[in-house]
Design a protein around this motif. Structure first.
Motif, PDB file in Angstrom:
ATOM      1  N   ASP A 121       0.824  -1.205   0.000  1.00 14.96           N
ATOM      2  CA  ASP A 121       0.000   0.000   0.000  1.00 14.96           C
ATOM      3  C   ASP A 121       0.863   1.262   0.000  1.00 14.96           C
ATOM      4  N   ALA A 122       0.638   2.135  -0.970  1.00 15.28           N
ATOM      5  CA  ALA A 122       1.473   3.325  -1.132  1.00 15.28           C
ATOM      6  C   ALA A 122       0.789   4.595  -0.658  1.00 15.28           C
ATOM      7  N   VAL A 123      -0.347   4.494   0.006  1.00 10.63           N
ATOM      8  CA  VAL A 123      -1.112   5.687   0.371  1.00 10.63           C
ATOM      9  C   VAL A 123      -0.350   6.563   1.352  1.00 10.63           C
ATOM     10  N   GLU A 124       0.395   5.970   2.283  1.00  8.26           N
ATOM     11  CA  GLU A 124       1.146   6.781   3.247  1.00  8.26           C
ATOM     12  C   GLU A 124       2.153   7.679   2.521  1.00  8.26           C
ATOM     13  N   ALA A 125       2.906   7.102   1.603  1.00  5.20           N
ATOM     14  CA  ALA A 125       3.885   7.895   0.861  1.00  5.20           C
ATOM     15  C   ALA A 125       3.194   8.911  -0.043  1.00  5.20           C
ATOM     16  N   ALA A 126       2.067   8.526  -0.627  1.00  4.47           N
ATOM     17  CA  ALA A 126       1.320   9.454  -1.476  1.00  4.47           C
ATOM     18  C   ALA A 126       0.783  10.623  -0.662  1.00  4.47           C
ATOM     19  N   ALA A 127       0.272  10.342   0.531  1.00  2.64           N
ATOM     20  CA  ALA A 127      -0.211  11.411   1.399  1.00  2.64           C
ATOM     21  C   ALA A 127       0.936  12.294   1.855  1.00  2.64           C
ATOM     22  N   ALA A 128       2.105  11.703   2.074  1.00  4.45           N
ATOM     23  CA  ALA A 128       3.268  12.471   2.515  1.00  4.45           C
ATOM     24  C   ALA A 128       3.653  13.521   1.482  1.00  4.45           C
ATOM     25  N   ILE A 129       3.718  13.141   0.212  1.00 11.18           N
ATOM     26  CA  ILE A 129       4.133  14.118  -0.796  1.00 11.18           C
ATOM     27  C   ILE A 129       3.072  15.192  -0.982  1.00 11.18           C
ATOM     28  N   ALA A 180       1.148  16.349   1.444  1.00 11.43           N
ATOM     29  CA  ALA A 180       1.312  17.245   2.590  1.00 11.43           C
ATOM     30  C   ALA A 180       2.478  18.192   2.358  1.00 11.43           C
ATOM     31  N   LEU A 181       3.583  17.667   1.835  1.00  6.47           N
ATOM     32  CA  LEU A 181       4.741  18.516   1.581  1.00  6.47           C
ATOM     33  C   LEU A 181       4.448  19.535   0.488  1.00  6.47           C
ATOM     34  N   HIS A 182       3.754  19.101  -0.551  1.00  2.00           N
ATOM     35  CA  HIS A 182       3.380  20.021  -1.624  1.00  2.00           C
ATOM     36  C   HIS A 182       2.470  21.130  -1.082  1.00  2.00           C
ATOM     37  N   ALA A 183       1.512  20.772  -0.224  1.00  2.00           N
ATOM     38  CA  ALA A 183       0.622  21.779   0.347  1.00  2.00           C
ATOM     39  C   ALA A 183       1.407  22.791   1.175  1.00  2.00           C
ATOM     40  N   HIS A 193       4.763  20.295   6.676  1.00  2.00           N
ATOM     41  CA  HIS A 193       6.110  19.817   6.369  1.00  2.00           C
ATOM     42  C   HIS A 193       6.481  18.666   7.311  1.00  2.00           C
ATOM     43  N   SER A 194       6.243  18.863   8.596  1.00  2.00           N
ATOM     44  CA  SER A 194       6.545  17.807   9.573  1.00  2.00           C
ATOM     45  C   SER A 194       5.684  16.573   9.343  1.00  2.00           C
ATOM     46  N   LEU A 195       4.412  16.797   9.008  1.00  2.00           N
ATOM     47  CA  LEU A 195       3.499  15.678   8.771  1.00  2.00           C
ATOM     48  C   LEU A 195       3.994  14.798   7.632  1.00  2.00           C
ATOM     49  N   ALA A 196       4.532  15.410   6.596  1.00  2.00           N
ATOM     50  CA  ALA A 196       5.022  14.628   5.463  1.00  2.00           C
ATOM     51  C   ALA A 196       6.050  13.600   5.913  1.00  2.00           C
ATOM     52  N   ALA A 202      11.500  18.933  -8.704  1.00  2.00           N
ATOM     53  CA  ALA A 202      12.117  18.022  -7.745  1.00  2.00           C
ATOM     54  C   ALA A 202      11.094  17.145  -7.033  1.00  2.00           C
ATOM     55  N   LEU A 203       9.980  17.734  -6.600  1.00  2.00           N
ATOM     56  CA  LEU A 203       8.961  16.945  -5.905  1.00  2.00           C
ATOM     57  C   LEU A 203       8.235  16.005  -6.864  1.00  2.00           C
TER      58      LEU A 203
END
Length: 286
Positions: free
Chosen positions: A58-66, A68-71, A111-114, A178-179
């Motif tokens: 499951d890749a949702v955690e990593a997908a949510a991380a990026i 969050a960082l983008h936001a 940023h921290s959440l990511a 980069a992102l």
């Protein structure tokens, strides 16, 4: 499933995960939810699709991380000290709806959440995989990537002469690319595969994405885009459009889409949704 269906499914899964991650009653939680609401979730989609191609968990955690960082990057980019924008995704930016302090803190928290999402055991069972993803994202987001690109963009505003094409490409490779490139590589890293093909795909995609943004800034409609348009020309900034012209920029974007699709050849028909994504990037109106 079609590209549109896959994108919608990814958007729903990512949004649900982010909603759980930012539960809380403080104003900063409200501001974080405001920043996360809406958007294409394109970066998270790339993570999920790349993981699918590599039979990853499951890749949702990593997908949510990026996402969050983008936001976070958008919240800080909109601040008066940066681009001083009042509209984002068709709604007031955070410093307008709340205040600058809340916007800064909400961006910091996103940023921290990511990195919390990326480094937690739910992201991947193997610590070394989580560590590799985290290191890769830290580099993409920081002084070697997005932050460097943003700093170069700000410096260009007071430069004696507009940037040339090579300089704009280098700036945007950090600020925007980069992102997006990390998002392409992440799925392969989650699945233990070679990240080079998806990295090449996403690198070309990121450049096409920025050219499309530059075209939208000239020809787009603010209501459809959900943000101000015409700002680059008004500020006299060098962009792909100002340097190549509209037709030249479109031709360059088409070449980049072709390059992105070619990079997916190792995956055959299984990567058709990513090919459709590359075509979507240059056809969008926001």
């Amino acid at each position: 499933m079609s590209f549109e269906a896959r994108l919608a499914a990814a958007r729903a899964a990512i949004s649900e995960r982010l909603s759980r991650a930012v539960a809380g009653d403080a104003p900063v939680h409200d501001a974080m939810r405001h920043a996360l609401d809406g958007g294409k979730r394109l970066r998270g989609f790339l993570v999920i699709e790349g993981a699918r191609l590599h039979d990853a968990p499951d890749a949702v955690e990593a997908a949510a991380a990026i996402e969050a960082l983008h936001a976070y990057s958008l919240v800080h980019d909109d601040l008066p000290a940066m681009d001083d924008d009042t509209l984002r995704r068709g709604r007031p930016t955070l410093h307008v709806k709340w205040d600058e302090a809340t916007a800064i803190l909400a961006g910091d928290a996103l940023h921290s959440l990511a990195f919390e999402l990326l480094s937690g055991p739910a992201c991947h069972p193997e610590p070394h995989v989580r560590a590799a993803l985290t290191l890769d994202l830290a580099r993409a987001a920081g002084m070697r990537g997005m932050v460097l690109g943003q700093a170069l963009d700000i410096a260009a505003e007071s430069a004696d002469a507009p940037l040339g094409l090579a300089e704009v490409e280098a700036l945007q490779a950090g600020k925007t690319g980069a992102l997006i490139e990390w998002s392409g590589r992440a799925g392969a890293l989650l699945g233990g595969g070679d990240p080079a093909p998806l990295g090449a795909y996403a690198r070309a995609l990121g450049r096409a994405f920025q050219i499309a943004d530059d075209i939208l800034d000239v020809e787009g409609d603010a209501d459809a885009a959900g943000k101000a348009v015409g700002k680059d020309a008004g500020a006299g900034k060098a962009t792909f459009v100002s340097l190549l012209g509209i037709d030249g920029a479109r031709a360059r974007a088409r070449d980049l889409v072709d390059a992105a699709c070619d990079a997916l050849s190792p995956y055959g028909a299984g990567a058709e949704a990513l090919r459709d994504c590359a075509r979507y990037v240059t056809a969008r109106d926001r």
